[in-house]
Motif scaffolding. Structure first.
Motif, PDB file in Angstrom:
ATOM      1  N   UNK A 123      29.457  40.154  53.973  1.00 48.51           N
ATOM      2  CA  UNK A 123      30.010  39.881  52.649  1.00 48.51           C
ATOM      3  C   UNK A 123      28.884  39.318  51.781  1.00 48.51           C
ATOM      4  N   UNK A 124      28.574  39.958  50.654  1.00 44.90           N
ATOM      5  CA  UNK A 124      27.472  39.473  49.817  1.00 44.90           C
ATOM      6  C   UNK A 124      27.647  38.004  49.435  1.00 44.90           C
ATOM      7  N   UNK A 125      26.630  37.190  49.703  1.00 47.58           N
ATOM      8  CA  UNK A 125      26.723  35.746  49.460  1.00 47.58           C
ATOM      9  C   UNK A 125      26.959  35.426  47.995  1.00 47.58           C
ATOM     10  N   UNK A 126      26.334  36.194  47.109  1.00 50.41           N
ATOM     11  CA  UNK A 126      26.463  35.911  45.678  1.00 50.41           C
ATOM     12  C   UNK A 126      27.867  36.213  45.156  1.00 50.41           C
ATOM     13  N   UNK A 127      28.686  36.928  45.991  1.00 49.49           N
ATOM     14  CA  UNK A 127      30.079  37.203  45.622  1.00 49.49           C
ATOM     15  C   UNK A 127      31.038  36.287  46.370  1.00 49.49           C
ATOM     16  N   UNK A 128      30.791  36.088  47.670  1.00 50.67           N
ATOM     17  CA  UNK A 128      31.705  35.249  48.455  1.00 50.67           C
ATOM     18  C   UNK A 128      31.676  33.798  47.998  1.00 50.67           C
ATOM     19  N   UNK A 129      30.597  33.399  47.307  1.00 53.51           N
ATOM     20  CA  UNK A 129      30.538  32.025  46.790  1.00 53.51           C
ATOM     21  C   UNK A 129      31.685  31.770  45.819  1.00 53.51           C
ATOM     22  N   UNK A 130      32.081  32.800  45.074  1.00 54.90           N
ATOM     23  CA  UNK A 130      33.187  32.639  44.138  1.00 54.90           C
ATOM     24  C   UNK A 130      34.526  32.597  44.872  1.00 54.90           C
ATOM     25  N   UNK A 131      34.626  33.360  45.958  1.00 56.02           N
ATOM     26  CA  UNK A 131      35.838  33.290  46.772  1.00 56.02           C
ATOM     27  C   UNK A 131      36.012  31.900  47.358  1.00 56.02           C
TER      28      UNK A 131
END
Length: 421
Positions: free
Chosen positions: A38-46
């Motif tokens: 899972x891309x870190x720069x996206x999962x950070x928002x999750x």
């Protein structure tokens, strides 16, 4: 809505303390999930969004000072067990998380919750609290650079030439001084003073920031990406069972350990709220949520109501726009808070009947296994499996209830399942 007869200033300070103590999860959870694909720069928002929802729900509905966020340890199970060991894609792992959350909700919305609460002996309940305490102490010492992996041992004292170690010890001394002088907000003041010192004097280099607010436009690409194609496979079923055990009993243990004097009705409410948030986490593209052990840092600072949790939720919201600023807070500023809080939680040992080995040994085993396996769920398993065995050996088999035998058997299955995964 603020609850009646609440010291708002104290609750907000408690919320600030808890947020800074748990803020590392925003970055660390994303980096662990990145290893699952899972891309870190996206999962950070999750991670941030589910924390906002979880804290606000726990504060406004549960009305307790508990931070709900993605679980450290649970995220490792997600990545290293479901994805690495069982060879699942991250989409399949999210589906396992969804199913495990459904199992959790079945327990939460039936009489099984009350049955489990009544069946757990007091010695194990106090052992859970003390175990989480020593777990936090070791986490704090490791994050603060006090202990490191040794050349011939699994941990050893760090070199006194380490600036991280020296800053952590200085921060620990200052925080203890403020706490023992009964200065309100001592934990938060300690964090701020250490952060200022670290950055003004450049004691510790600021970590590179890998996250940007602009990436939020791509976040929808990981939302709702659950893959149920392997739902009837052995790997999927095994993963769901193991994760269900972790989520149910780790959450139950944390709620019991963090909230003293909570009524059965109150416990059911927060347990159910947590289950719903847990279910949402998989839909938002992140690992399951649990009550954060770091909630205790705010509780120790006087947080007693849901206002503290709401404060933390609003701070998570602010973190969406301030992710780069989190890199300025060194681990040395947070570690003393975690260490002191863990120490305070270990006081529960005094409630265990130490003169009765059949009561003390299972709790002791639970405590040391949480610490040395660095896993709350594994510690729970050893304690619960040991309890009926030790009682039987002591000729006190009649004191073990049928539900306790069932719980012990389930934890034994959990340990056996670890052999296969």
């Amino acid at each position: 809505m603020i609850e009646k007869n609440v010291d708002v200033k104290k609750e907000i300070l408690a919320g600030l303390t808890s947020f800074f103590a748990i803020s590392y999860v925003i970055i660390v959870n994303s980096m662990i999930l990145a290893e699952a694909g899972i891309p870190a720069e996206l999962s950070v928002f999750g991670t941030i969004f589910i924390s906002i929802i979880g804290c606000l729900a726990m504060g406004l509905i549960g009305k307790v000072p508990i931070v709900i966020t993605t679980g450290m340890g649970v995220n490792s199970f997600f990545t290293y067990t479901l994805v690495y060991s069982l060879k699942m894609s991250w989409q399949e792992a999210l589906a396992v998380s969804f199913c495990a959350s459904l199992v959790y909700l079945i327990v939460a919305y039936t009489r099984l919750t009350q049955l489990l609460i009544e069946s757990v002996p007091d010695s194990l309940k106090h052992g859970i609290t003390a175990g989480i305490g020593i777990f936090l102490v070791i986490v704090g010492m490791e994050n603060g650079g006090i202990i490191v992996r040794g050349e011939h041992t699994f941990m050893t004292l760090n070199s006194f030439q380490s600036p991280i170690l020296l800053l952590t010890l200085a921060s620990l001394i200052v925080t203890l001084f403020l706490l023992l002088k009964n200065i309100q907000g001592s934990f938060f003041i300690g964090i701020i003073l250490t952060t200022l010192a670290a950055n003004l004097f450049q004691i510790i280099p600021k970590t590179e920031n890998l996250f940007s607010l602009s990436a939020i436009k791509n976040y929808p690409s990981i939302v709702g990406q659950l893959d149920f194609s392997g739902v009837f496979t052995t790997e999927f079923i095994l993963g769901t069972f193991s994760l269900s055990m972790i989520l149910i009993f780790e959450s139950m243990g944390l709620f019991n350990g963090l909230l003293t004097g909570l009524t059965p009705a109150g416990f059911k409410k927060v347990f159910r709220v947590n289950g719903i948030i847990m279910l949402l986490s998989s839909l938002l593209g992140t690992s399951p949520t649990i009550p954060a052990a770091e909630s205790s840092t705010g509780i120790q600072q006087g947080g007693k109501t849901g206002t503290m949790a709401v404060t933390v939720g609003l701070l998570f919201l602010a973190a969406v726009f301030a992710i780069p600023l989190l890199s300025f807070i060194p681990s040395s500023a947070l570690s003393p808070v975690i260490i002191i809080t863990g120490c305070m939680m270990m006081e529960n040992i005094r409630h265990i009947e130490l003169t009765d080995l059949s009561e003390w040994f299972p709790a002791f085993l639970m405590i040391v296994m949480m610490a040395f396996s660095m896993s709350i769920s594994d510690g729970l398993a050893f304690g619960f499996v040991a309890y009926p065995l030790v009682k039987t050996f002591a000729g006190k088999r009649q004191s073990i209830s049928l539900p306790m035998w069932v719980i012990s058997s389930l934890f034994l299955l959990y340990l056996v399942a670890k052999v296969w995964i």
